[in-house]
Motif scaffolding. Structure first.
Motif, mmCIF file in Angstrom:
data_model
loop_
_atom_site.group_PDB
_atom_site.id
_atom_site.type_symbol
_atom_site.label_atom_id
_atom_site.label_comp_id
_atom_site.label_asym_id
_atom_site.label_seq_id
_atom_site.Cartn_x
_atom_site.Cartn_y
_atom_site.Cartn_z
ATOM 1 N N TRP A 1 -73.876 6.472 10.558
ATOM 2 C CA TRP A 1 -74.228 5.277 11.193
ATOM 3 C C TRP A 1 -76.076 4.762 11.228
ATOM 4 O O TRP A 1 -76.708 5.321 10.481
ATOM 5 C CB TRP A 1 -74.982 5.959 12.614
ATOM 6 N N ASN B 1 -79.543 3.593 10.054
ATOM 7 C CA ASN B 1 -80.869 3.938 11.221
ATOM 8 C C ASN B 1 -80.830 5.022 11.899
ATOM 9 O O ASN B 1 -81.946 4.720 12.675
ATOM 10 C CB ASN B 1 -81.023 1.893 11.948
ATOM 11 N N ILE C 1 -75.955 -3.606 19.620
ATOM 12 C CA ILE C 1 -75.456 -2.619 18.309
ATOM 13 C C ILE C 1 -75.532 -2.433 17.045
ATOM 14 O O ILE C 1 -75.961 -1.735 17.536
ATOM 15 C CB ILE C 1 -74.779 -4.870 17.825
ATOM 16 N N TRP C 2 -74.637 -0.966 17.043
ATOM 17 C CA TRP C 2 -74.752 -0.591 16.267
ATOM 18 C C TRP C 2 -73.790 -0.323 14.916
ATOM 19 O O TRP C 2 -72.503 -0.232 15.276
ATOM 20 C CB TRP C 2 -74.660 0.870 16.396
ATOM 21 N N LEU D 1 -80.366 -6.465 20.230
ATOM 22 C CA LEU D 1 -78.184 -6.287 21.067
ATOM 23 C C LEU D 1 -78.428 -4.971 20.654
ATOM 24 O O LEU D 1 -78.385 -4.331 19.474
ATOM 25 C CB LEU D 1 -78.232 -7.119 19.942
ATOM 26 N N GLU E 1 -69.708 -1.025 16.741
ATOM 27 C CA GLU E 1 -69.553 -0.938 18.531
ATOM 28 C C GLU E 1 -71.236 -1.490 19.040
ATOM 29 O O GLU E 1 -72.158 -1.348 18.879
ATOM 30 C CB GLU E 1 -70.357 0.327 18.473
ATOM 31 N N ARG F 1 -74.633 8.045 29.967
ATOM 32 C CA ARG F 1 -73.338 6.854 29.172
ATOM 33 C C ARG F 1 -74.659 7.310 27.696
ATOM 34 O O ARG F 1 -75.530 7.146 27.657
ATOM 35 C CB ARG F 1 -72.937 5.768 29.229
ATOM 36 N N PHE G 1 -74.212 6.728 23.298
ATOM 37 C CA PHE G 1 -73.560 5.630 22.872
ATOM 38 C C PHE G 1 -73.285 6.066 21.049
ATOM 39 O O PHE G 1 -74.523 6.440 21.001
ATOM 40 C CB PHE G 1 -73.920 3.736 22.888
ATOM 41 N N ALA G 2 -73.156 5.129 20.624
ATOM 42 C CA ALA G 2 -72.664 5.725 18.183
ATOM 43 C C ALA G 2 -72.979 6.493 18.458
ATOM 44 O O ALA G 2 -72.436 7.844 18.800
ATOM 45 C CB ALA G 2 -74.036 4.661 17.754
ATOM 46 N N ALA G 3 -74.343 6.338 17.750
ATOM 47 C CA ALA G 3 -74.729 8.284 16.983
ATOM 48 C C ALA G 3 -74.748 9.742 18.414
ATOM 49 O O ALA G 3 -74.676 10.896 18.191
ATOM 50 C CB ALA G 3 -76.039 7.999 16.102
ATOM 51 N N PHE G 4 -75.485 8.874 19.163
ATOM 52 C CA PHE G 4 -75.254 10.202 20.511
ATOM 53 C C PHE G 4 -73.934 10.431 21.434
ATOM 54 O O PHE G 4 -74.414 11.971 21.123
ATOM 55 C CB PHE G 4 -76.359 9.586 22.116
ATOM 56 N N LEU H 1 -78.138 4.993 30.126
ATOM 57 C CA LEU H 1 -78.082 4.374 29.099
ATOM 58 C C LEU H 1 -78.842 4.894 27.935
ATOM 59 O O LEU H 1 -79.611 4.526 27.695
ATOM 60 C CB LEU H 1 -77.784 3.049 29.022
ATOM 61 N N PHE I 1 -78.705 4.470 24.177
ATOM 62 C CA PHE I 1 -78.853 3.895 23.169
ATOM 63 C C PHE I 1 -79.478 4.017 21.722
ATOM 64 O O PHE I 1 -80.920 4.045 21.477
ATOM 65 C CB PHE I 1 -79.767 2.524 23.554
ATOM 66 N N PRO I 2 -78.881 4.848 20.818
ATOM 67 C CA PRO I 2 -79.818 4.841 19.220
ATOM 68 C C PRO I 2 -80.221 3.403 18.567
ATOM 69 O O PRO I 2 -79.473 3.135 19.156
ATOM 70 C CB PRO I 2 -78.849 5.626 18.047
ATOM 71 N N PRO I 3 -81.363 3.781 17.699
ATOM 72 C CA PRO I 3 -81.604 2.704 16.606
ATOM 73 C C PRO I 3 -80.372 1.920 16.602
ATOM 74 O O PRO I 3 -79.385 2.191 16.463
ATOM 75 C CB PRO I 3 -82.046 3.007 15.450
ATOM 76 N N VAL I 4 -80.855 0.127 16.822
ATOM 77 C CA VAL I 4 -79.031 -0.394 16.797
ATOM 78 C C VAL I 4 -79.659 -1.231 15.414
ATOM 79 O O VAL I 4 -80.493 -0.459 14.563
ATOM 80 C CB VAL I 4 -79.914 -2.126 17.667
#
Lengths: 80, 148
Positions: free
Chosen positions: B133, B135, B120-121, B118, B49, A7, A9-12, A72, A74-77
């Motif tokens: 986006w 960072n 969170i984006w 967390l 997100e 999966r 997320f976001a930018a990915f 999963l 996750f790009p940088p939060v």
């Protein structure tokens, strides 16, 4: 070969144009698996602060994975 | 201790009510609000997100760590999800303790950890019409290349 559910997320997700995919992989570690995905999706790039979770648990990029796992990326939060 | 993610505006009076405690002489609140600029760009609105399953467990962990390190009575952390307009609350942290030092330090710890841990984006939508986006250095370069 292992079959895993991946999966993004976001930018990915924007970079791959999809939120998930099921793939067959010969990779040993999650870092190698991500490398395979970078090769498959030209707009996907490694990010130093990216994280990876295996079956809803944050793990090290050098962790191994098993057939049927959910991975999963996750790009940088950026909460708060 | 209470950590939550919400897709509706954060109810500040409800948080204050949940933190009422006669044994506590100090209440510290942090409000993270949507700002109209970032790194020279005029920001119009934000989009958060959240990957809820891990955000929830990681958020609860952060509050537990704060309670372990400082002598605090109660703590609350709420983070927004979805589209936010300028001035809206993105995150609220509230801590109550007998004395102020503990409440200040614990609240600072919670907000600092929340920002880096967390899942969170944040996507910033700029007045120019572009959106990035936050960072994500190389993703930003990619977005520029394609919006050109």
């Amino acid at each position: 070969m292992k079959t895993v559910h991946v999966r993004y997320f976001a930018a990915f997700r924007d970079a791959t144009g999809r939120s998930e995919e099921t793939i067959a992989s010969a990779a040993e570690t999650l870092a190698e698996l991500f490398g395979e995905r970078v090769a498959a999706h030209t707009a996907l790039h490694p990010e130093a602060a990216a994280r990876v979770a295996l079956n809803d648990t944050l793990v090290d990029w050098e962790s191994a994975f098993s057939d049927g796992d959910e991975v999963l990326f996750f790009p940088p939060v950026a909460g708060g | 201790m209470s950590f939550s993610i919400t897709d509706t505006p954060i109810d500040l009076p409800a948080i204050r009510a949940a933190l009422e405690h006669h044994g506590c002489g100090a209440a510290v609140f942090f409000e993270g609000r949507v700002r109209d600029h970032n790194e020279g760009e005029a920001v119009d609105r934000l989009e958060y997100e959240v990957y809820r399953p891990l955000a929830q467990s990681e958020g609860e962990k952060i509050l537990a760590e704060a309670a372990e390190r400082w002598s605090i009575e109660r703590s609350v952390c709420i983070h927004r999800e979805g589209r936010l307009e300028l001035g809206e609350l993105a995150i609220v942290v509230g801590v109550v303790s007998a004395h102020r030092d503990e409440a200040f330090q614990a609240a600072r710890y919670i907000i600092d950890e929340a920002k880096v841990r967390l899942p969170i984006w944040k996507k910033e939508h700029y007045r120019s019409g572009e959106a990035h986006w936050v960072n994500c250095q190389r993703c930003g370069a990619h977005a520029h290349a394609h919006s050109g």
